[in-house]
Design a protein around this motif. Sequence first.
Motif, PDB file in Angstrom:
ATOM      1  N   LEU A 199       0.835  -1.186   0.000  1.00 43.63           N
ATOM      2  CA  LEU A 199       0.000   0.000   0.000  1.00 43.63           C
ATOM      3  C   LEU A 199       0.877   1.247   0.000  1.00 43.63           C
ATOM      4  O   LEU A 199       1.976   1.255   0.547  1.00 43.63           O
ATOM      5  CB  LEU A 199      -0.905   0.011   1.227  1.00 43.63           C
ATOM      6  CG  LEU A 199      -1.964  -1.090   1.325  1.00 43.63           C
ATOM      7  CD1 LEU A 199      -2.708  -0.985   2.639  1.00 43.63           C
ATOM      8  CD2 LEU A 199      -2.939  -0.998   0.162  1.00 43.63           C
ATOM      9  N   SER A 200       0.358   2.321  -0.581  1.00 41.60           N
ATOM     10  CA  SER A 200       1.082   3.588  -0.543  1.00 41.60           C
ATOM     11  C   SER A 200       1.023   4.165   0.862  1.00 41.60           C
ATOM     12  O   SER A 200       0.177   3.782   1.679  1.00 41.60           O
ATOM     13  CB  SER A 200       0.471   4.572  -1.536  1.00 41.60           C
ATOM     14  OG  SER A 200      -0.823   4.962  -1.092  1.00 41.60           O
ATOM     15  N   ALA A 201       1.911   5.098   1.162  1.00 41.26           N
ATOM     16  CA  ALA A 201       1.936   5.722   2.484  1.00 41.26           C
ATOM     17  C   ALA A 201       0.624   6.427   2.772  1.00 41.26           C
ATOM     18  O   ALA A 201       0.079   6.333   3.877  1.00 41.26           O
ATOM     19  CB  ALA A 201       3.108   6.696   2.565  1.00 41.26           C
ATOM     20  N   ASP A 202       0.088   7.152   1.784  1.00 39.32           N
ATOM     21  CA  ASP A 202      -1.178   7.861   1.978  1.00 39.32           C
ATOM     22  C   ASP A 202      -2.316   6.892   2.269  1.00 39.32           C
ATOM     23  O   ASP A 202      -3.171   7.152   3.126  1.00 39.32           O
ATOM     24  CB  ASP A 202      -1.518   8.699   0.744  1.00 39.32           C
ATOM     25  CG  ASP A 202      -0.643   9.938   0.620  1.00 39.32           C
ATOM     26  OD1 ASP A 202      -0.031  10.320   1.636  1.00 39.32           O
ATOM     27  OD2 ASP A 202      -0.559  10.507  -0.481  1.00 39.32           O
ATOM     28  N   THR A 203      -2.340   5.745   1.575  1.00 39.22           N
ATOM     29  CA  THR A 203      -3.384   4.753   1.800  1.00 39.22           C
ATOM     30  C   THR A 203      -3.267   4.136   3.183  1.00 39.22           C
ATOM     31  O   THR A 203      -4.267   3.922   3.875  1.00 39.22           O
ATOM     32  CB  THR A 203      -3.321   3.645   0.733  1.00 39.22           C
ATOM     33  OG1 THR A 203      -3.479   4.233  -0.565  1.00 39.22           O
ATOM     34  CG2 THR A 203      -4.418   2.609   0.955  1.00 39.22           C
TER      35      THR A 203
END
Length: 350
Positions: free
Chosen positions: A50-54
């Motif tokens: 997962l991305s950091a924002d997610t």
Amino acid sequence: MFKKSVGVWILLSSFFTPVAWSEVAQAKGSVDDSVNNSVANRAVPAGQPLSADTLLDNMKTAFKQLNYDLSYVEIERGRITPMRYSHGLIDGVSVGHLLSLNGNPREYLRRGNITSFFEAEQPGYSLSSTAIPGLLFNLMATELTLDESLYQAIYVGGKSRVTGRLSQVVRVVPNDKYRFGYLIWVDLTTNLPLRIDMIKDSGEVVFQVMAISLYQFPDVTPWLEQLNSVKLPPVLSAIQTQALMPAPTKSEWTAAWLPNGFKQIVSNKHQIAGIDQIIDYMQFSDGLVDISIYVNTNVKAGSLSQGLGVSGQISLQSKITDDIEIVVVGEVPSMTAKKIADSVVRNLDN
């Protein structure tokens, strides 16, 4: 009345601890496996982290939607403050209870968007659209990367263990040198936060939230249901809220420089304990941290620095010029507080 009631339920909960409740939950199935919650158990394709924002979005959603009990400590300069936060969804409404476990009692109960405050020996009161105080709750309520001029989130990669649980690490980096950064450990199973470090550019930790235990439940815990049934103080009106604090006024002073994103939220005159005179006060916030400015126009009556106790992540900068004392306090680096103090001048528009 609330303190007495809550004290009874806290005592009862000592016989029905999270460990005991987890045993009840396990009778229905594994605590973690029994909750087929899309937030807590999102499938991630192999090789596609997962991305950091997610990760941050999932963490905030889990914090508001899951049933759990999180015990943690706040650590600043060797001082350790143990806290316990219980959360659950009751009839679709988020209910959270925070209790300090050492020293003067501090207790907060949040139902939906209403928070009730019970601090030391002060009468309890409730406020609408006000979060439980503290770094943990500020982070959960703030869109850190919504404004890209303030912060950016970076996925660190790899896995780490906190309180015996695997987690992923996200680094939140300020886009200027005037704020602290953050490292956040997110539990792999529940997406709940396990550790938060407030850090300097050098990597030095100035404040830390560290989980001691985390229990997730398939249902709301009995003690939280009991707390939810306790009658709370009514929500204060705007007039009653103003009675708790000095009336807002336009300050005779202003800060010519503040870091980008900080907005004034308070301006008034009031008296500091030990200082026998009224001082000017201004408070600013970027949504995550606060900065306070005090102006004492008569140092001979007493120094503000003596009446303001700060430690850990909070910086204090003081300067005296022509018998005028300016003190800046905030959860920002000391160089930021000093630059703000140096910029404070009389408000020519007033």
